[in-house]
Design a protein around this motif. Sequence first.
Motif, PDB file in Angstrom:
ATOM      1  N   SER A  76       0.817  -1.221   0.000  1.00  0.00           N
ATOM      2  CA  SER A  76       0.000   0.000   0.000  1.00  0.00           C
ATOM      3  C   SER A  76       0.848   1.267   0.000  1.00  0.00           C
ATOM      4  O   SER A  76       0.698   2.137   0.840  1.00  0.00           O
ATOM      5  CB  SER A  76      -0.949  -0.023   1.198  1.00  0.00           C
ATOM      6  OG  SER A  76      -1.813   1.094   1.161  1.00  0.00           O
ATOM      7  N   GLY A  77       1.790   1.336  -0.952  1.00  0.00           N
ATOM      8  CA  GLY A  77       2.611   2.542  -1.068  1.00  0.00           C
ATOM      9  C   GLY A  77       3.969   2.428  -0.401  1.00  0.00           C
ATOM     10  O   GLY A  77       4.897   3.145  -0.746  1.00  0.00           O
ATOM     11  N   ASP A  78       4.106   1.559   0.598  1.00  0.00           N
ATOM     12  CA  ASP A  78       5.404   1.344   1.235  1.00  0.00           C
ATOM     13  C   ASP A  78       6.252   0.453   0.320  1.00  0.00           C
ATOM     14  O   ASP A  78       5.783  -0.071  -0.676  1.00  0.00           O
ATOM     15  CB  ASP A  78       5.231   0.663   2.601  1.00  0.00           C
ATOM     16  CG  ASP A  78       4.464   1.526   3.588  1.00  0.00           C
ATOM     17  OD1 ASP A  78       4.558   2.769   3.474  1.00  0.00           O
ATOM     18  OD2 ASP A  78       3.775   0.966   4.462  1.00  0.00           O
ATOM     19  N   GLU A  79       7.494   0.261   0.686  1.00  0.00           N
ATOM     20  CA  GLU A  79       8.372  -0.624  -0.072  1.00  0.00           C
ATOM     21  C   GLU A  79       7.837  -2.057   0.042  1.00  0.00           C
ATOM     22  O   GLU A  79       7.718  -2.592   1.150  1.00  0.00           O
ATOM     23  CB  GLU A  79       9.799  -0.539   0.487  1.00  0.00           C
ATOM     24  CG  GLU A  79      10.815  -1.319  -0.302  1.00  0.00           C
ATOM     25  CD  GLU A  79      11.032  -0.768  -1.707  1.00  0.00           C
ATOM     26  OE1 GLU A  79      11.326  -1.575  -2.598  1.00  0.00           O
ATOM     27  OE2 GLU A  79      10.891   0.457  -1.904  1.00  0.00           O
ATOM     28  N   PRO A  80       7.473  -2.699  -1.099  1.00  0.00           N
ATOM     29  CA  PRO A  80       6.900  -4.040  -1.000  1.00  0.00           C
ATOM     30  C   PRO A  80       7.927  -5.062  -0.527  1.00  0.00           C
ATOM     31  O   PRO A  80       9.094  -5.002  -0.902  1.00  0.00           O
ATOM     32  CB  PRO A  80       6.427  -4.347  -2.414  1.00  0.00           C
ATOM     33  CG  PRO A  80       7.162  -3.421  -3.296  1.00  0.00           C
ATOM     34  CD  PRO A  80       7.558  -2.227  -2.467  1.00  0.00           C
ATOM     35  N   GLY A  81       7.468  -5.968   0.272  1.00  0.00           N
ATOM     36  CA  GLY A  81       8.301  -7.077   0.721  1.00  0.00           C
ATOM     37  C   GLY A  81       8.140  -8.255  -0.220  1.00  0.00           C
ATOM     38  O   GLY A  81       7.712  -8.097  -1.369  1.00  0.00           O
ATOM     39  N   THR A  82       8.436  -9.428   0.280  1.00  0.00           N
ATOM     40  CA  THR A  82       8.330 -10.640  -0.538  1.00  0.00           C
ATOM     41  C   THR A  82       7.490 -11.707   0.156  1.00  0.00           C
ATOM     42  O   THR A  82       7.610 -12.881  -0.163  1.00  0.00           O
ATOM     43  CB  THR A  82       9.732 -11.205  -0.840  1.00  0.00           C
ATOM     44  OG1 THR A  82      10.402 -11.478   0.393  1.00  0.00           O
ATOM     45  CG2 THR A  82      10.556 -10.251  -1.688  1.00  0.00           C
ATOM     46  N   ARG A  83       6.643 -11.307   1.086  1.00  0.00           N
ATOM     47  CA  ARG A  83       5.861 -12.287   1.849  1.00  0.00           C
ATOM     48  C   ARG A  83       5.032 -13.194   0.939  1.00  0.00           C
ATOM     49  O   ARG A  83       5.038 -14.413   1.094  1.00  0.00           O
ATOM     50  CB  ARG A  83       4.959 -11.575   2.845  1.00  0.00           C
ATOM     51  CG  ARG A  83       4.093 -12.539   3.625  1.00  0.00           C
ATOM     52  CD  ARG A  83       3.165 -11.837   4.574  1.00  0.00           C
ATOM     53  NE  ARG A  83       2.198 -12.773   5.108  1.00  0.00           N
ATOM     54  CZ  ARG A  83       1.778 -12.776   6.346  1.00  0.00           C
ATOM     55  NH1 ARG A  83       2.238 -11.891   7.189  1.00  0.00           N
ATOM     56  NH2 ARG A  83       0.906 -13.651   6.749  1.00  0.00           N
ATOM     57  N   CYS A  84       4.302 -12.609   0.001  1.00  0.00           N
ATOM     58  CA  CYS A  84       3.463 -13.426  -0.878  1.00  0.00           C
ATOM     59  C   CYS A  84       4.313 -14.332  -1.762  1.00  0.00           C
ATOM     60  O   CYS A  84       3.957 -15.488  -2.001  1.00  0.00           O
ATOM     61  CB  CYS A  84       2.551 -12.536  -1.731  1.00  0.00           C
ATOM     62  SG  CYS A  84       1.298 -11.668  -0.757  1.00  0.00           S
ATOM     63  N   GLN A  85       5.454 -13.813  -2.230  1.00  0.00           N
ATOM     64  CA  GLN A  85       6.334 -14.627  -3.057  1.00  0.00           C
ATOM     65  C   GLN A  85       6.891 -15.808  -2.259  1.00  0.00           C
ATOM     66  O   GLN A  85       6.949 -16.935  -2.763  1.00  0.00           O
ATOM     67  CB  GLN A  85       7.468 -13.772  -3.611  1.00  0.00           C
ATOM     68  CG  GLN A  85       6.963 -12.708  -4.587  1.00  0.00           C
ATOM     69  CD  GLN A  85       8.017 -11.682  -4.886  1.00  0.00           C
ATOM     70  OE1 GLN A  85       9.016 -11.997  -5.535  1.00  0.00           O
ATOM     71  NE2 GLN A  85       7.817 -10.461  -4.413  1.00  0.00           N
ATOM     72  N   MET A  86       7.278 -15.561  -1.019  1.00  0.00           N
ATOM     73  CA  MET A  86       7.789 -16.653  -0.175  1.00  0.00           C
ATOM     74  C   MET A  86       6.672 -17.646   0.136  1.00  0.00           C
ATOM     75  O   MET A  86       6.895 -18.855   0.127  1.00  0.00           O
ATOM     76  CB  MET A  86       8.392 -16.095   1.110  1.00  0.00           C
ATOM     77  CG  MET A  86       9.687 -15.349   0.875  1.00  0.00           C
ATOM     78  SD  MET A  86      10.562 -14.849   2.378  1.00  0.00           S
ATOM     79  CE  MET A  86       9.303 -14.081   3.351  1.00  0.00           C
ATOM     80  N   THR A  87       5.485 -17.142   0.406  1.00  0.00           N
ATOM     81  CA  THR A  87       4.346 -18.017   0.695  1.00  0.00           C
ATOM     82  C   THR A  87       4.031 -18.886  -0.510  1.00  0.00           C
ATOM     83  O   THR A  87       3.786 -20.086  -0.378  1.00  0.00           O
ATOM     84  CB  THR A  87       3.108 -17.186   1.094  1.00  0.00           C
ATOM     85  OG1 THR A  87       3.419 -16.421   2.262  1.00  0.00           O
ATOM     86  CG2 THR A  87       1.911 -18.062   1.362  1.00  0.00           C
ATOM     87  N   TYR A  88       4.045 -18.285  -1.699  1.00  0.00           N
ATOM     88  CA  TYR A  88       3.768 -19.041  -2.922  1.00  0.00           C
ATOM     89  C   TYR A  88       4.813 -20.149  -3.100  1.00  0.00           C
ATOM     90  O   TYR A  88       4.471 -21.280  -3.451  1.00  0.00           O
ATOM     91  CB  TYR A  88       3.755 -18.113  -4.137  1.00  0.00           C
ATOM     92  CG  TYR A  88       3.295 -18.809  -5.390  1.00  0.00           C
ATOM     93  CD1 TYR A  88       1.944 -19.007  -5.629  1.00  0.00           C
ATOM     94  CD2 TYR A  88       4.213 -19.268  -6.334  1.00  0.00           C
ATOM     95  CE1 TYR A  88       1.516 -19.656  -6.779  1.00  0.00           C
ATOM     96  CE2 TYR A  88       3.792 -19.917  -7.484  1.00  0.00           C
ATOM     97  CZ  TYR A  88       2.441 -20.098  -7.701  1.00  0.00           C
ATOM     98  OH  TYR A  88       2.019 -20.748  -8.835  1.00  0.00           O
ATOM     99  N   GLY A  89       6.068 -19.814  -2.849  1.00  0.00           N
ATOM    100  CA  GLY A  89       7.121 -20.824  -2.945  1.00  0.00           C
ATOM    101  C   GLY A  89       6.903 -21.965  -1.967  1.00  0.00           C
ATOM    102  O   GLY A  89       7.050 -23.135  -2.313  1.00  0.00           O
ATOM    103  N   LEU A  90       6.518 -21.614  -0.743  1.00  0.00           N
ATOM    104  CA  LEU A  90       6.258 -22.638   0.272  1.00  0.00           C
ATOM    105  C   LEU A  90       5.075 -23.515  -0.137  1.00  0.00           C
ATOM    106  O   LEU A  90       5.135 -24.749  -0.052  1.00  0.00           O
ATOM    107  CB  LEU A  90       5.984 -21.977   1.624  1.00  0.00           C
ATOM    108  CG  LEU A  90       5.683 -22.914   2.787  1.00  0.00           C
ATOM    109  CD1 LEU A  90       6.885 -23.787   3.101  1.00  0.00           C
ATOM    110  CD2 LEU A  90       5.268 -22.117   4.006  1.00  0.00           C
TER     111      LEU A  90
END
Length: 192
Positions: A76-90
């Motif tokens: 939401s405007g902040d620097e995006p992390g990778t939580r969803c990408q890590m979750t998808y990998g898991l």
Amino acid sequence: MEVAGLAAFCCRKLYDAGRTRDFTRLMKLLKDTYFGSSMRIQVKGTPELNEYLRPEEGRPLGTGELIKAMDDFRASGDEPGTRCQMTYGLLSEFAHPAMRASSTFAEVLSEHETGWYIQYREEDRLGEQSARMALEILLDNMRIGHGSAALLNLAGVVQKGATFLLRTPSPDEVGDVYEHLLQQPPDGSTPA
């Protein structure tokens, strides 16, 4: 998760087009969204499939782009992390025949310099913590998918003369999406 990613990706592309007033890229997005087919990818290995595909069927959107769009939406405007990408990998690890996917059916009893002693079970063990994590992932994906879809639904492209403009939702409508679908106030504070 991929469907939630598609909603987030399309939402970002629509709002980016509105900010830049360049809607030409949306034509490719519409084509890729409606006519993207995984079968187009399979033609490379099986050329005979080409005769069953219509000319408008192109390559689908890349899953990696969709999941990254979820991280962007969460930020939401902040620097995006990778939580969803890590979750998808898991999740991919557990959904495909890989070591991690079978790990709930086995338990390492002991480790030695020559290897492991493993005990296998007929059923997997899903602990309370793992079940809670799965439900939290599902809830997060649902919030992103429904929130993105709601913002897409609230927006519209209108033509004014020879130009197009994006009709964006009102601050109250955006606040409703954040409060009711994302369950967080738009200012980022913790809900009461």
